[in-house]
Design an enzyme around this catalytic site. Structure first.
Site, mmCIF file in Angstrom:
data_model
loop_
_atom_site.group_PDB
_atom_site.id
_atom_site.type_symbol
_atom_site.label_atom_id
_atom_site.label_comp_id
_atom_site.label_asym_id
_atom_site.label_seq_id
_atom_site.Cartn_x
_atom_site.Cartn_y
_atom_site.Cartn_z
ATOM 1 N N HIS A 82 12.592 4.777 -4.403
ATOM 2 C CA HIS A 82 13.108 3.651 -5.174
ATOM 3 C C HIS A 82 12.558 3.733 -6.591
ATOM 4 O O HIS A 82 11.381 4.009 -6.790
ATOM 5 C CB HIS A 82 12.666 2.332 -4.528
ATOM 6 C CG HIS A 82 13.454 1.153 -5.003
ATOM 7 N ND1 HIS A 82 14.579 0.693 -4.335
ATOM 8 C CD2 HIS A 82 13.305 0.351 -6.072
ATOM 9 C CE1 HIS A 82 15.080 -0.345 -4.976
ATOM 10 N NE2 HIS A 82 14.315 -0.580 -6.047
ATOM 11 N N ASP A 161 15.276 -11.838 -1.178
ATOM 12 C CA ASP A 161 15.224 -11.090 -2.440
ATOM 13 C C ASP A 161 16.526 -11.264 -3.216
ATOM 14 O O ASP A 161 16.500 -11.454 -4.432
ATOM 15 C CB ASP A 161 14.947 -9.610 -2.198
ATOM 16 C CG ASP A 161 14.919 -8.840 -3.520
ATOM 17 O OD1 ASP A 161 14.055 -9.161 -4.358
ATOM 18 O OD2 ASP A 161 15.775 -7.971 -3.736
ATOM 19 N N ARG A 168 15.539 -14.920 -10.855
ATOM 20 C CA ARG A 168 14.602 -14.284 -11.807
ATOM 21 C C ARG A 168 15.359 -13.715 -13.000
ATOM 22 O O ARG A 168 14.892 -13.784 -14.145
ATOM 23 C CB ARG A 168 13.827 -13.157 -11.105
ATOM 24 C CG ARG A 168 12.769 -13.677 -10.158
ATOM 25 C CD ARG A 168 12.222 -12.556 -9.311
ATOM 26 N NE ARG A 168 11.653 -11.485 -10.096
ATOM 27 C CZ ARG A 168 11.638 -10.211 -9.713
ATOM 28 N NH1 ARG A 168 12.159 -9.847 -8.561
ATOM 29 N NH2 ARG A 168 11.095 -9.299 -10.500
ATOM 30 N N SER A 183 9.636 -7.643 -4.377
ATOM 31 C CA SER A 183 11.087 -7.437 -4.323
ATOM 32 C C SER A 183 11.399 -6.020 -3.820
ATOM 33 O O SER A 183 12.184 -5.825 -2.884
ATOM 34 C CB SER A 183 11.665 -7.658 -5.731
ATOM 35 O OG SER A 183 12.934 -7.098 -5.861
ATOM 36 N N LYS A 187 12.378 -4.757 0.444
ATOM 37 C CA LYS A 187 13.619 -4.029 0.765
ATOM 38 C C LYS A 187 13.303 -2.692 1.430
ATOM 39 O O LYS A 187 13.992 -2.267 2.350
ATOM 40 C CB LYS A 187 14.444 -3.805 -0.513
ATOM 41 C CG LYS A 187 15.138 -5.090 -0.978
ATOM 42 C CD LYS A 187 15.928 -4.884 -2.238
ATOM 43 C CE LYS A 187 15.047 -4.696 -3.430
ATOM 44 N NZ LYS A 187 15.565 -5.112 -4.713
#
Ligand code: URA
Length: 432
Positions: A82, A161, A168, A183, A187
């Site tokens: 990620h 999220d 956000r 966050s 995930k």
């Protein structure tokens, strides 16, 4: 328990308990905590911060807010990767096929563009027919069949999220270490991979602008992953300069294809090859040197490019992405010529990302639709010498009215000097 008291407690700098964080997330999801209260608490967390225990609790509570994906049916070590987000960051399109071509299963949940940064899902959807919305079964079966699937966040994966992120995004609370860490890691934990590689971007085009903050973010995420039984490592990579030359969805797909054909920009190749090698190392494919050689081999023998083709056809595209019919070209293009002379000493990459959003490559509002053909091709980057009137960049869009604002923003991003700047490697650190 009352949400008012929790907001007040964090506003005054005190530590929140597991029960208080859980009360907030549960209440936010079922509507008992209103958006304005959640926004106030997010801002209190942004300013007062969370310690590691609070961040880890928030991550676990968010990961448990919806379904978890069980990848245990897929043989082999599943490694996810990620990126914290950047400008021109098309690395997943290159790395995913390389790693899958090496025989390591890639089950990747990706996101859409966010603020000035692009997202893998939007880039893939620029390939005509490509479906990013897969059922859990399709997702798992595709990985079993061809070794790779890339999908958007499925229906009920970390709903906390999804909801918090949207808030956000519009309350100036994105670039906070505990909020980004929870966050991303919620995930990654929910999507089931055994091991996680994080690409933490640092610099003017990243959410973390300084190297020290990026290291703090990386350490926080590595520690959360390890506490939750998932070996996690992070590479800190440069985002002071946009990655590659292309910014914008279809343009970035073309550049990713070129990289898999061995004709990509050097900085993009260096970052992609290193991240792919680190993923293979986590998947226990050999020493880091052996993994680096394997990556080069799979690009040179064409098997990584072939895997990208298989992925796109499996997920609904009619043409492979190097077919001219696969991607739209912009109807309007415009050249930006240099008004200055000298060396490009730095680039405000966030402004380049924002200029691409203006051209249509990203969303100004949650509901905005993307113009997949829109974006920017940079012809000059940091370190290049430029003379007045030389081509700096090309703008691509569907609407001529957007050109002037995008051009001004792009020109404002370039900083010129009479001396050549010293350039650093895009790979800055490895943390595990
Ligand atoms: N990417 C995410 O998924 N979440 C963040 O908060 C920032 C980048």
């Amino acid at each position: 328990m009352r949400i008012y008291d929790i907001i007040e407690k964090k506003r005054d700098g005190f530590e929140l308990s597991h029960e208080e964080i859980s009360f907030f997330i549960r209440g936010f999801l079922n509507g008992e905590v209103h958006d304005y209260q959640a926004a106030a608490l997010l801002m209190a967390i942004f300013i007062r911060k969370f310690n590691s225990r609070e961040t880890s609790d928030l991550t676990e509570i968010m990961a448990d807010s919806g379904d978890r994906i069980d990848l245990s049916d897929i043989p082999g070590i599943k490694v996810d990767k990620h990126s914290t987000g950047g400008v021109g960051d098309k690395t997943t399109l290159v790395i995913g096929p390389i790693v899958a071509a090496c025989g390591v299963p890639v089950a990747k949940m990706s996101g859409r563009g966010l603020g000035h940064t692009g997202g893998t899902i939007d880039k893939l959807e620029s390939i005509k027919g490509f479906r990013t919305s897969l059922t859990k079964e399709e997702f798992i079966n595709n990985v079993k069949d061809i070794g790779i699937a890339i999908a958007g966040q499925t229906g009920n994966l970390v709903p906390a999220d999804k909801k918090l992120y949207a808030l956000r995004d519009v309350t100036a609370t994105v670039n906070s270490i505990p909020l980004i860490a929870s966050s991303i890691m919620s995930k990654k934990i929910a999507s089931g991979a055994d091991k996680i590689l994080l690409d933490v971007k640092t610099g003017s085009g990243a959410f973390m602008k300084t190297f020290d903050d990026s290291v703090k973010l990386a350490r926080e995420m590595v520690s959360i992953g390890s506490h939750m039984g998932r070996k996690t490592a992070a590479v800190i990579t440069d985002m002071d300069i946009p990655l590659g030359f292309a910014i914008g969805n279809a343009l970035e797909v073309k550049e990713a294809v070129a990289t898999l054909q061995g004709k990509g920009p050097k900085d993009l190749e260096v970052v992609c090859f290193e991240l792919a090698a680190r993923m293979l190392e986590l998947a226990e494919q050999g020493t880091i040197e052996q993994c680096r050689s394997l990556v080069v081999k799979k690009v040179q023998d064409g098997s990584a490019l072939k895997k990208l083709g298989e992925l796109t056809l499996k997920q609904g595209a009619v043409y492979v992405p190097w077919d001219v019919k696969a991607l739209d070209n912009a109807v309007v293009t415009d050249k930006v010529l240099s008004p200055f002379e000298g060396y490009i000493s730095s680039i405000q990459s966030e402004l380049i990302g924002k200029a691409s959003v203006i051209l249509g490559a990203g969303r100004e509002f949650k509901e905005s639709t993307i113009d997949y053909s829109a974006g920017i091709i940079l012809h000059k980057k940091t370190g290049d010498r430029v003379i007045k009137g030389e081509l700096l960049a090309e703008l691509h869009t569907s609407s001529r009215e957007k050109l002037a604002e995008a051009r001004d923003m792009l020109l404002g991003a370039y900083i010129a000097s009479t001396v050549a700047p010293s350039l650093k490697s895009p790979i800055l650190a490895y943390i595990d």
